[in-house]
Write a protein that holds these residues in place. Structure first.
Motif, PDB file in Angstrom:
ATOM      1  N   HIS A 239      67.620  60.644 102.880  1.00  0.00           N
ATOM      2  CA  HIS A 239      69.351  60.509 102.387  1.00  0.00           C
ATOM      3  C   HIS A 239      69.209  59.182 102.914  1.00  0.00           C
ATOM      4  O   HIS A 239      69.719  58.432 101.875  1.00  0.00           O
ATOM      5  N   GLU A 240      69.116  58.608 103.998  1.00  0.00           N
ATOM      6  CA  GLU A 240      69.247  57.209 104.412  1.00  0.00           C
ATOM      7  C   GLU A 240      68.589  56.149 103.469  1.00  0.00           C
ATOM      8  O   GLU A 240      69.001  55.093 103.183  1.00  0.00           O
ATOM      9  N   VAL A 241      67.250  56.678 103.189  1.00  0.00           N
ATOM     10  CA  VAL A 241      66.395  55.609 102.382  1.00  0.00           C
ATOM     11  C   VAL A 241      66.894  55.579 101.103  1.00  0.00           C
ATOM     12  O   VAL A 241      66.989  54.415 100.394  1.00  0.00           O
ATOM     13  N   ALA A 242      67.379  56.918 100.753  1.00  0.00           N
ATOM     14  CA  ALA A 242      67.930  56.584  99.233  1.00  0.00           C
ATOM     15  C   ALA A 242      69.097  55.795  99.356  1.00  0.00           C
ATOM     16  O   ALA A 242      69.429  54.948  98.049  1.00  0.00           O
ATOM     17  N   ILE A 243      70.023  55.691 100.123  1.00  0.00           N
ATOM     18  CA  ILE A 243      71.187  54.864 100.097  1.00  0.00           C
ATOM     19  C   ILE A 243      70.735  53.641 100.372  1.00  0.00           C
ATOM     20  O   ILE A 243      71.147  52.527  99.621  1.00  0.00           O
ATOM     21  N   LEU A 244      69.945  53.271 101.245  1.00  0.00           N
ATOM     22  CA  LEU A 244      69.288  51.621 101.248  1.00  0.00           C
ATOM     23  C   LEU A 244      68.769  51.228  99.919  1.00  0.00           C
ATOM     24  O   LEU A 244      69.145  50.138  99.544  1.00  0.00           O
ATOM     25  N   LEU A 245      67.923  52.082  99.383  1.00  0.00           N
ATOM     26  CA  LEU A 245      67.533  51.590  97.874  1.00  0.00           C
ATOM     27  C   LEU A 245      68.518  51.221  96.938  1.00  0.00           C
ATOM     28  O   LEU A 245      68.455  50.173  96.116  1.00  0.00           O
ATOM     29  N   THR A 246      69.702  52.237  96.968  1.00  0.00           N
ATOM     30  CA  THR A 246      70.814  51.874  96.163  1.00  0.00           C
ATOM     31  C   THR A 246      71.453  50.737  96.411  1.00  0.00           C
ATOM     32  O   THR A 246      71.905  49.852  95.539  1.00  0.00           O
ATOM     33  N   GLY A 247      71.666  50.333  97.775  1.00  0.00           N
ATOM     34  CA  GLY A 247      72.294  49.377  98.371  1.00  0.00           C
ATOM     35  C   GLY A 247      71.660  48.028  97.825  1.00  0.00           C
ATOM     36  O   GLY A 247      72.091  47.036  97.469  1.00  0.00           O
ATOM     37  N   VAL A 248      70.131  47.951  97.595  1.00  0.00           N
ATOM     38  CA  VAL A 248      69.174  46.950  97.249  1.00  0.00           C
ATOM     39  C   VAL A 248      69.497  46.860  95.876  1.00  0.00           C
ATOM     40  O   VAL A 248      69.893  45.430  95.449  1.00  0.00           O
ATOM     41  N   VAL A 249      69.566  47.776  94.893  1.00  0.00           N
ATOM     42  CA  VAL A 249      70.030  47.662  93.739  1.00  0.00           C
ATOM     43  C   VAL A 249      71.163  47.097  93.572  1.00  0.00           C
ATOM     44  O   VAL A 249      71.393  46.020  92.482  1.00  0.00           O
ATOM     45  N   LEU A 250      72.157  47.344  94.214  1.00  0.00           N
ATOM     46  CA  LEU A 250      73.606  46.828  94.034  1.00  0.00           C
ATOM     47  C   LEU A 250      73.739  45.361  94.470  1.00  0.00           C
ATOM     48  O   LEU A 250      74.300  44.603  93.798  1.00  0.00           O
TER      49      LEU A 250
END
Length: 285
Positions: free
Chosen positions: A114-125
């Motif tokens: 869950h946290e890795v998915a949020i991190l990856l989304t943050g990188v994309v943003l």
């Protein structure tokens, strides 16, 4: 006053409505999870595309659009976790002898994917929006991310009002990673820094000259204030179930033992599973 009042009301409505909507969706039978997540994924992808399209737009309307799009992206992550689709490699209760620092890694494992998915989304943003004219969506996501991490750490370290009653049935093992205590050393730091950030954002909103900046900073200040209030919910019992009672309608005919509802951006009081496992005391200090 409308320059500030309308954005504040918009944030409050979005916070209230999206919480109730997720409550309703999470309360549906487990057989609907794949369809719920498919729909949420389509919405999230559309929201990401919208953030990209509004990156260069500095109209007040673009600020509203970007803010809402970021909430929808965040909502996907909350739904994927609460439905059990994206959680972590550990889906069992906490080791009985794991306390303090020794218990931190098992707790992280329950949320890792869950946290890795949020991190990856943050990188994309960040890649999409950093340095653009309209960064409202980026900083909306960052506030939600940072404040959610803070809330999770405080629940792990120990607070009087745990969120265990809000967990759906398939996530009840997470209760064993919580700790109930009067206070932890992180909480005053969290609320102090959050209060400072809230007032700084309010100051930026008050001194901004353009309509876009006023709207953008009012959005962020209001969201930060709501996150701060949610932190205080951890230590001050405040009834909030009535705000989202409509979101619990999907659970009225739910059989005993099926998944219970859980909010995203706020809390609502719902029935607790009988005889929950006892929380494991944990501290980093």
């Amino acid at each position: 006053m409308l320059d500030y009042g309308l954005p504040v009301l918009f944030v409050l409505f979005a916070w209230w409505f999206l919480t109730g909507a997720v409550l309703y969706i999470i309360g549906l039978p487990r057989t609907t999870v794949r369809w719920s997540m498919a729909g949420a994924s389509i919405v999230a992808l559309g929201a990401l595309a919208t953030l990209w399209q509004t990156a260069g737009d500095t109209s007040p309307a673009a600020a509203y659009t970007a803010f809402m799009a970021a909430l929808l992206v965040w909502g996907w992550h909350e739904m994927s976790f609460l439905t059990g689709v994206v959680t972590g490699p550990r889906t069992t209760e906490a080791p009985r002898r794991a306390r303090g620092r020794a218990g931190l890694w098992p707790a992280i494992e329950t949320l890792l994917y869950h946290e890795v998915a949020i991190l990856l989304t943050g990188v994309v943003l960040f890649a999409m929006l950093w340095g653009s004219a309209n960064e409202v969506g980026l900083w909306t996501f960052v506030i939600l991310w940072v404040m959610r991490i803070s809330a999770k750490l405080n629940v792990y370290l120990g607070v009087p009002n745990l969120t265990e009653e809000f967990l759906p049935a398939h996530l009840t093992y997470l209760k064993t990673y919580f700790c109930r205590r009067g206070m932890n050393l992180l909480f005053p730091v969290s609320v102090t820094l959050s209060t400072i950030a809230t007032f700084l954002l309010i100051g930026e909103a008050g001194t901004s000259a353009g309509a876009f900046d006023k709207t953008a900073f009012t959005f962020l200040a209001t969201l930060m204030a709501l996150a701060l209030i949610e932190h205080w919910f951890l230590v001050v019992p405040l009834p909030s179930a009535a705000l989202w009672s409509w979101g619990l309608w999907s659970r009225e005919d739910e059989a005993v033992g099926e998944m219970t509802a859980s909010p995203v951006l706020a809390r609502a009081s719902v029935p607790v599973q009988p005889d929950p496992p006892q929380p494991v005391s944990a501290t980093l200090f």
